[in-house]
Design a protein around this motif. Sequence first.
Motif, PDB file in Angstrom:
ATOM      1  N   SER A 201       0.836  -1.195   0.000  1.00 28.74           N
ATOM      2  CA  SER A 201       0.000   0.000   0.000  1.00 28.74           C
ATOM      3  C   SER A 201       0.873   1.247   0.000  1.00 28.74           C
ATOM      4  O   SER A 201       2.043   1.209   0.388  1.00 28.74           O
ATOM      5  N   VAL A 202       0.271   2.349  -0.457  1.00 22.50           N
ATOM      6  CA  VAL A 202       0.961   3.646  -0.503  1.00 22.50           C
ATOM      7  C   VAL A 202       0.141   4.647   0.299  1.00 22.50           C
ATOM      8  O   VAL A 202      -0.951   5.036  -0.128  1.00 22.50           O
ATOM      9  N   PRO A 203       0.616   5.070   1.476  1.00 20.69           N
ATOM     10  CA  PRO A 203      -0.136   6.045   2.273  1.00 20.69           C
ATOM     11  C   PRO A 203      -0.163   7.421   1.617  1.00 20.69           C
ATOM     12  O   PRO A 203       0.727   7.771   0.844  1.00 20.69           O
ATOM     13  N   ALA A 204      -1.176   8.180   1.934  1.00 21.05           N
ATOM     14  CA  ALA A 204      -1.318   9.529   1.388  1.00 21.05           C
ATOM     15  C   ALA A 204      -0.142  10.398   1.811  1.00 21.05           C
ATOM     16  O   ALA A 204       0.261  10.411   2.973  1.00 21.05           O
ATOM     17  N   GLY A 205       0.430  11.102   0.826  1.00 18.61           N
ATOM     18  CA  GLY A 205       1.501  12.040   1.103  1.00 18.61           C
ATOM     19  C   GLY A 205       2.847  11.420   1.401  1.00 18.61           C
ATOM     20  O   GLY A 205       3.784  12.127   1.769  1.00 18.61           O
ATOM     21  N   LYS A 206       2.989  10.112   1.228  1.00 22.05           N
ATOM     22  CA  LYS A 206       4.231   9.419   1.551  1.00 22.05           C
ATOM     23  C   LYS A 206       4.924   8.908   0.291  1.00 22.05           C
ATOM     24  O   LYS A 206       4.305   8.790  -0.775  1.00 22.05           O
ATOM     25  N   THR A 207       6.205   8.581   0.429  1.00 21.22           N
ATOM     26  CA  THR A 207       6.968   7.985  -0.663  1.00 21.22           C
ATOM     27  C   THR A 207       7.287   6.545  -0.316  1.00 21.22           C
ATOM     28  O   THR A 207       7.868   6.267   0.737  1.00 21.22           O
ATOM     29  N   VAL A 208       6.891   5.635  -1.205  1.00 18.61           N
ATOM     30  CA  VAL A 208       7.188   4.216  -1.042  1.00 18.61           C
ATOM     31  C   VAL A 208       8.212   3.823  -2.103  1.00 18.61           C
ATOM     32  O   VAL A 208       7.977   4.002  -3.297  1.00 18.61           O
ATOM     33  N   GLY A 209       9.348   3.312  -1.672  1.00 18.47           N
ATOM     34  CA  GLY A 209      10.375   2.879  -2.593  1.00 18.47           C
ATOM     35  C   GLY A 209      10.238   1.405  -2.910  1.00 18.47           C
ATOM     36  O   GLY A 209       9.930   0.600  -2.030  1.00 18.47           O
ATOM     37  N   ILE A 210      10.456   1.050  -4.168  1.00 26.14           N
ATOM     38  CA  ILE A 210      10.503  -0.354  -4.574  1.00 26.14           C
ATOM     39  C   ILE A 210      11.914  -0.632  -5.050  1.00 26.14           C
ATOM     40  O   ILE A 210      12.424   0.024  -5.961  1.00 26.14           O
ATOM     41  N   VAL A 211      12.566  -1.609  -4.421  1.00 27.05           N
ATOM     42  CA  VAL A 211      13.968  -1.880  -4.709  1.00 27.05           C
ATOM     43  C   VAL A 211      14.162  -3.364  -4.989  1.00 27.05           C
ATOM     44  O   VAL A 211      13.407  -4.211  -4.506  1.00 27.05           O
ATOM     45  N   GLY A 212      15.168  -3.664  -5.777  1.00 27.93           N
ATOM     46  CA  GLY A 212      15.477  -5.040  -6.131  1.00 27.93           C
ATOM     47  C   GLY A 212      16.349  -5.060  -7.373  1.00 27.93           C
ATOM     48  O   GLY A 212      16.509  -4.044  -8.054  1.00 27.93           O
ATOM     49  N   GLU A 213      16.904  -6.222  -7.675  1.00 30.80           N
ATOM     50  CA  GLU A 213      17.759  -6.348  -8.853  1.00 30.80           C
ATOM     51  C   GLU A 213      16.947  -6.260 -10.140  1.00 30.80           C
ATOM     52  O   GLU A 213      15.720  -6.375 -10.129  1.00 30.80           O
ATOM     53  N   SER A 214      17.624  -6.082 -11.253  1.00 24.59           N
ATOM     54  CA  SER A 214      16.956  -6.055 -12.549  1.00 24.59           C
ATOM     55  C   SER A 214      16.219  -7.375 -12.784  1.00 24.59           C
ATOM     56  O   SER A 214      16.750  -8.452 -12.498  1.00 24.59           O
ATOM     57  N   GLY A 215      15.004  -7.263 -13.287  1.00 19.61           N
ATOM     58  CA  GLY A 215      14.233  -8.457 -13.581  1.00 19.61           C
ATOM     59  C   GLY A 215      13.406  -8.973 -12.427  1.00 19.61           C
ATOM     60  O   GLY A 215      12.785 -10.038 -12.543  1.00 19.61           O
ATOM     61  N   CYS A 216      13.357  -8.221 -11.306  1.00 20.59           N
ATOM     62  CA  CYS A 216      12.604  -8.721 -10.154  1.00 20.59           C
ATOM     63  C   CYS A 216      11.126  -8.349 -10.216  1.00 20.59           C
ATOM     64  O   CYS A 216      10.343  -8.784  -9.372  1.00 20.59           O
ATOM     65  N   GLY A 217      10.722  -7.532 -11.194  1.00 21.77           N
ATOM     66  CA  GLY A 217       9.301  -7.210 -11.361  1.00 21.77           C
ATOM     67  C   GLY A 217       8.896  -5.819 -10.935  1.00 21.77           C
ATOM     68  O   GLY A 217       7.706  -5.508 -10.902  1.00 21.77           O
ATOM     69  N   LYS A 218       9.866  -4.942 -10.656  1.00 20.64           N
ATOM     70  CA  LYS A 218       9.537  -3.596 -10.174  1.00 20.64           C
ATOM     71  C   LYS A 218       8.732  -2.807 -11.201  1.00 20.64           C
ATOM     72  O   LYS A 218       7.645  -2.293 -10.909  1.00 20.64           O
ATOM     73  N   SER A 219       9.271  -2.685 -12.415  1.00 23.05           N
ATOM     74  CA  SER A 219       8.617  -1.876 -13.443  1.00 23.05           C
ATOM     75  C   SER A 219       7.308  -2.507 -13.912  1.00 23.05           C
ATOM     76  O   SER A 219       6.330  -1.796 -14.187  1.00 23.05           O
ATOM     77  N   VAL A 220       7.275  -3.836 -13.999  1.00 20.30           N
ATOM     78  CA  VAL A 220       6.033  -4.508 -14.419  1.00 20.30           C
ATOM     79  C   VAL A 220       4.936  -4.265 -13.388  1.00 20.30           C
ATOM     80  O   VAL A 220       3.772  -4.040 -13.732  1.00 20.30           O
ATOM     81  N   THR A 221       5.299  -4.279 -12.106  1.00 19.24           N
ATOM     82  CA  THR A 221       4.328  -3.962 -11.059  1.00 19.24           C
ATOM     83  C   THR A 221       3.786  -2.549 -11.234  1.00 19.24           C
ATOM     84  O   THR A 221       2.578  -2.319 -11.166  1.00 19.24           O
ATOM     85  N   ALA A 222       4.685  -1.599 -11.476  1.00 13.20           N
ATOM     86  CA  ALA A 222       4.271  -0.203 -11.644  1.00 13.20           C
ATOM     87  C   ALA A 222       3.369  -0.027 -12.855  1.00 13.20           C
ATOM     88  O   ALA A 222       2.341   0.660 -12.802  1.00 13.20           O
ATOM     89  N   MET A 223       3.734  -0.650 -13.976  1.00 10.61           N
ATOM     90  CA  MET A 223       2.931  -0.514 -15.186  1.00 10.61           C
ATOM     91  C   MET A 223       1.604  -1.272 -15.083  1.00 10.61           C
ATOM     92  O   MET A 223       0.642  -0.948 -15.779  1.00 10.61           O
ATOM     93  N   SER A 224       1.541  -2.257 -14.196  1.00 12.43           N
ATOM     94  CA  SER A 224       0.273  -2.951 -13.962  1.00 12.43           C
ATOM     95  C   SER A 224      -0.730  -2.025 -13.282  1.00 12.43           C
ATOM     96  O   SER A 224      -1.939  -2.138 -13.505  1.00 12.43           O
ATOM     97  N   ILE A 225      -0.239  -1.104 -12.465  1.00 11.62           N
ATOM     98  CA  ILE A 225      -1.131  -0.172 -11.761  1.00 11.62           C
ATOM     99  C   ILE A 225      -1.922   0.663 -12.756  1.00 11.62           C
ATOM    100  O   ILE A 225      -3.139   0.852 -12.613  1.00 11.62           O
ATOM    101  N   VAL A 226      -1.248   1.165 -13.792  1.00 12.02           N
ATOM    102  CA  VAL A 226      -1.901   2.024 -14.785  1.00 12.02           C
ATOM    103  C   VAL A 226      -2.213   1.274 -16.076  1.00 12.02           C
ATOM    104  O   VAL A 226      -2.626   1.863 -17.069  1.00 12.02           O
ATOM    105  N   GLN A 227      -1.988  -0.047 -16.078  1.00 14.36           N
ATOM    106  CA  GLN A 227      -2.289  -0.907 -17.227  1.00 14.36           C
ATOM    107  C   GLN A 227      -1.638  -0.393 -18.511  1.00 14.36           C
ATOM    108  O   GLN A 227      -2.287  -0.213 -19.543  1.00 14.36           O
ATOM    109  N   LEU A 228      -0.328  -0.180 -18.411  1.00 16.27           N
ATOM    110  CA  LEU A 228       0.472   0.222 -19.573  1.00 16.27           C
ATOM    111  C   LEU A 228       1.442  -0.900 -19.945  1.00 16.27           C
ATOM    112  O   LEU A 228       2.591  -0.656 -20.298  1.00 16.27           O
TER     113      LEU A 228
END
Length: 331
Positions: free
Chosen positions: A31-58
């Motif tokens: 979850s992402v609280p209002a007004g806060k910054t949530v960092g997603i970290v991990g090695e390449s290929g761990c699913g960070k960008s795919v997770t982000a693009m799933s949020i906006v279905q891009l």
Amino acid sequence: MAENVLELRNVVTAFDTEGGQLVAVDGVSFSVPAGKTVGIVGESGCGKSVTAMSIVQLLPQPAGTILAGEVNFCGEDLLKADHERLYEVRGGEIGVIFQEPMTALNPVHRIGKQLSESLILHLGLDKKAAWARSIELLEMVGIPSPELRVSDYPHQLSGGMRQRVVIAIALACNPKLVIADEPTTALDVTVQAQILELLSQLQKDQGMSVILITHDLGVIAESCDEVVVMYGGRVVEQASVYDLFANPRHAYTQGLLASIPRLDTPRKSVLKTIPGNVASIDEFVPGCRFCQRMERTGETLTNRADFIEIAPRHWVENCPLCVQEQGGHDE
């Protein structure tokens, strides 16, 4: 606790390939609280960008598919939204700062036109008002002589200035949430610091929430309130930034932190690394994927561990071989 702007619940995203359907994001929840910054970290290929693009279905089409889960944005499940609603959300209520500014900007259109497009579509401004607002936005993100730069093409700007333009586009409609996908990857250290400071200041001024995707744990420590650690398409640990750095509980998180060079490290010391390699997506086991990397055997490879709250607001994928008391990672 602050109200959550975004809640992901057991999101599963897959891609169709010649070898069959491969799951790239496997039951991700955070979850992402209002007004806060949530960092997603991990090695390449761990699913960070795919997770982000799933949020906006891009996701790349037609290969990318969200198979299951919920993406609750301000109480609305975006996975059930129609195309018209998604067009309103993207760029309007959720801004996206893409990884490479040169490919995020259209090379054949002037900066002002690309900024104005979002303002006209989402805020209903006329061309003259949108152009004037574009100049204000360029000034807001620290671009000198914005009344001149607004007529430039992307190739006429430096990498840092292009990234500022991408940030201006993402923030043009005062979104509630901004997804920043490695916004400083292509920039030198000085410009990187300026961009991160700019994002932090704009967040304070506008009260928005931010998802910051990065490889850099230093950026996480400096910029984030909470941290999501991903490995093998899953969240293996989530905690406040202080708790994660002070008491990492998953062996993978401990390995990431141990690999950071320290000022007190003796000269010419061998840097610590995480042994093994990340498995290919088509070789992932159903159980603990970090155990797979460590070439362990047994039930941990076949049975996926529960994601539990191991301390207040500190969650971890509770593999019995990977979750330890504070200390060095298993080698």
